[in-house]
Write an enzyme that holds these catalytic residues in place. Structure first.
Site, PDB file in Angstrom:
ATOM      1  N   GLU A   1      -8.738 -12.329   1.960  1.00  0.00           N
ATOM      2  CA  GLU A   1      -9.231 -10.962   2.117  1.00  0.00           C
ATOM      3  C   GLU A   1     -10.545 -10.699   1.390  1.00  0.00           C
ATOM      4  OE1 GLU A   1      -5.681  -8.086   2.406  1.00  0.00           O
ATOM      5  OE2 GLU A   1      -5.052  -9.565   0.905  1.00  0.00           O
TER       6      GLU A   1
ATOM      7  N   HIS B   1       0.812  -1.216   0.000  1.00  0.00           N
ATOM      8  CA  HIS B   1       0.000   0.000   0.000  1.00  0.00           C
ATOM      9  C   HIS B   1       0.844   1.264   0.000  1.00  0.00           C
ATOM     10  CE1 HIS B   1      -3.924  -1.792   0.306  1.00  0.00           C
ATOM     11  NE2 HIS B   1      -3.525  -2.573   1.290  1.00  0.00           N
TER      12      HIS B   1
ATOM     13  N   GLN C   1      -2.810 -14.505   2.611  1.00  0.00           N
ATOM     14  CA  GLN C   1      -3.835 -13.612   3.119  1.00  0.00           C
ATOM     15  C   GLN C   1      -5.174 -13.876   2.424  1.00  0.00           C
ATOM     16  OE1 GLN C   1      -0.931  -9.865   4.377  1.00  0.00           O
ATOM     17  NE2 GLN C   1      -2.791  -9.462   3.209  1.00  0.00           N
TER      18      GLN C   1
ATOM     19  N   ASP D   1     -10.362  -5.640   4.237  1.00  0.00           N
ATOM     20  CA  ASP D   1     -10.732  -6.019   2.869  1.00  0.00           C
ATOM     21  C   ASP D   1     -11.864  -7.042   2.866  1.00  0.00           C
ATOM     22  OD1 ASP D   1      -9.133  -4.406   1.241  1.00  0.00           O
ATOM     23  OD2 ASP D   1      -7.397  -5.679   1.516  1.00  0.00           O
TER      24      ASP D   1
END
Length: 256
Positions: A149, A43, A147, A175
């Site tokens: 999400e 990010h 992950q 998310d």
């Protein structure tokens, strides 16, 4: 597959995200007693590849595990970071068993995967580690965290958690809440129920779980359900929180 012994070194493992690409930040997190830190390469470009070497050195010097959350399920990032000697990788937005297999294939040497092999990289001490030792220990040495999400990944958790070579299944609640149409409502009962279901599936599979939380209450809740890997807060948010509280404290004296 044999697991990295660090994963079982404590009942719980706790560490924040790092967005301030400074070795001093990593060192201070180690001094504060955190078990790991996660470089955020996903990010906002907070950390880039040119920063990573010095951050790894700082982590090794202070005895903290340094992970990296990469931008995606990308072979180049996985190969570069593992060759550099990162302790582990968080690979975002895993949706299917094929995604999980691809991540493991990129991250692990044969027989688990097809990671590109070069024994002249930093992870092999530039060939100082004997070839056989490097190849034998590399698969266990790196921690691979997938992950989950979104609703697709959550729906496929049975198949994803069955893939050999995965060390931790990690849930990104923000998310996931967005994918469920409950954007940002990470404590909505439906979101909590879905995360709990994922944890329960992984327990049955005998695979460790992780969750991001930014509150002590979150740590208490998820650890009580057996979550091992607790990704807690973000360095920038920690600094801002401290700065606000310090300013308020000062202002209270000035307003005396």
């Amino acid at each position: 597959m044999e697991k990295n012994p660090w994963l079982h070194s404590k009942e719980y493992l706790v560490g924040p995200f790092v967005r301030l690409a400074r070795p001093e930040v990593v060192e201070m997190l180690a001094m504060a007693g955190y078990d790991f830190a996660v470089l955020d390469l996903e990010h906002g470009g907070a950390v880039n590849m040119n920063d990573v070497y010095s951050l790894i050195l700082a982590a090794e010097n202070r005895g903290i595990k340094l992970m990296a959350r990469i931008p995606g399920n990308n072979e180049t990032y996985i190969k570069w970071l593992l060759d550099l000697g990162i302790s582990g990788l968080q690979i975002p937005h895993i949706k299917t068993a094929d995604d999980a297999r691809r991540a493991v294939s990129y991250a692990k040497f044969h027989p688990l995967g097809e990671r590109g092999l070069c024994r002249f990289v930093r992870a092999a001490e530039f060939s100082n580690i004997p070839r056989e030792d490097y190849v034998r220990n590399a698969n266990t040495g790196s921690v691979i965290i997938l992950q989950i999400e979104g609703v697709e990944g959550a729906g496929n958790i049975d198949e994803i958690s069955a893939i050999d070579g995965v060390d931790i299944i990690f849930v990104g609640p923000y998310d996931l809440s967005q994918s469920m149409g409950l954007t940002g409502q990470i404590w909505h009962p439906d979101v909590v129920k879905e995360i709990t279901r994922i944890i329960d599936v992984c327990k049955r599979r005998g695979i460790l779980t992780g969750v991001f939380t930014d509150t002590p209450e979150g740590i208490r809740h998820w650890s009580s359900l057996g979550v091992k890997y607790l990704n807690y807060r973000i360095d920038t948010e920690m600094f801002l929180d401290f700065a606000r509280k310090s300013k308020a404290e000062i202002q209270s004296f000035l307003n005396g």
